[in-house]
Design an enzyme around this catalytic site. Sequence first.
Site, PDB file in Angstrom:
ATOM      1  NE  ARG A 237      -4.256  -1.481   0.195  1.00  0.00           N
ATOM      2  CZ  ARG A 237      -4.406  -2.588  -0.534  1.00  0.00           C
ATOM      3  NH1 ARG A 237      -3.449  -2.970  -1.358  1.00  0.00           N
ATOM      4  NH2 ARG A 237      -5.516  -3.293  -0.455  1.00  0.00           N
ATOM      5  CD  GLU A 266      -3.328   3.118  -5.149  1.00  0.00           C
ATOM      6  OE1 GLU A 266      -4.321   2.429  -5.420  1.00  0.00           O
ATOM      7  OE2 GLU A 266      -2.293   2.657  -4.667  1.00  0.00           O
ATOM      8  CG  HIS A 285      -3.701  -0.899  -6.570  1.00  0.00           C
ATOM      9  ND1 HIS A 285      -4.006  -0.275  -5.394  1.00  0.00           N
ATOM     10  CD2 HIS A 285      -3.631  -2.220  -6.269  1.00  0.00           C
ATOM     11  CE1 HIS A 285      -4.123  -1.167  -4.427  1.00  0.00           C
ATOM     12  NE2 HIS A 285      -3.904  -2.361  -4.937  1.00  0.00           N
TER      13      HIS A 285
END
Length: 325
Positions: A237, A266, A285
């Site tokens: 993360r 994000e 991601h």
Amino acid sequence: MKKQVVLYKKLSPYLMARLQAQAEVTLIDKLDADGLAQLRAALPRAHGLLGASLKLDAGLLDLAPHLHAIASVSVGVDNYDIDYLTERRILLSNTPDVLTETTADTGFALILAAARRVVELANVVRNGQWTSNVGPAQFGTDVHGKTLGIIGMGRIGEAVAQRGHFGFGMPVIYHSQSPKPAVEQRFDAQYCSLPDLFQQADFVCLTLPLTAHTEGLIGAEQFALMRPQTIFINISRGKVVDEAAMIEALRSGQIRAAGLDVFEREPLDADSPLLRLDNVVATPHIGSATHETREAMAACAVDNLLAALAGQRPKNLVNIGAFRA
Ligand code: DGY
């Protein structure tokens, strides 16, 4: 009477049919302003929620007095307040295992891409700038035989270690909450402190979850321990890392390069300084983002939700304290 389920992630027709056979389903197509308004309108009658990539805080969940279960289509559960859910006896489930190998593949893709400068040099070809043989200015660095440092030795950490040890002959060092003798035996891996790992690893690879303890774990002090040949990989993360400190380490040559699949915010801002650094490979991601794995994760989430709604304990229950048989 069928239970009410709110989906905020689209399912394949097969999984949608499975869910609809057991529950009344409201689908929120997109989590834009309209979608969030639809979600707020649907929450008061919801018994189950299924989706991902949405911070489900108490402000939203207080709108759902009948909520019994949330099936997250993710392994990470940092979008949820687990204490709050447990207090309300809302069962939270996630989708471990099915994404392990795919996410480790992503980690290795970033290791290889960053070390061999794949994206940077592919762009040279794409832009018609390949006019002579490459020389030292374009050389990358070897992956095989280099020391792989893994922080967080869970399922994904192990799968990264497996690739490094068996595939690339890399000595593996690792740090996790406690030493893992089985891992050490399988991959000839060595447990070490974080400072030792930063000082010894050629590749520092983060695979640990975001929690109150890991948020901001890697900052200026930690980057200062790394060496000019260090390549930093993050598939966990973004918030585990102080992004400004990482950018400074990459700019100053404190570390060689980074392969990043996750970011503090994000989607990553188009004007992020990270996107102007040639020694950064950034992906959006995509850790688990293959057709096969995303379908397996969705199937796992549907199984978890249906079990919970049927009064059973879901296989991948996160907050065990919330379950009453
Ligand atoms: C996960 O499953 O947690 C992945 O990072 C996608 O969010």
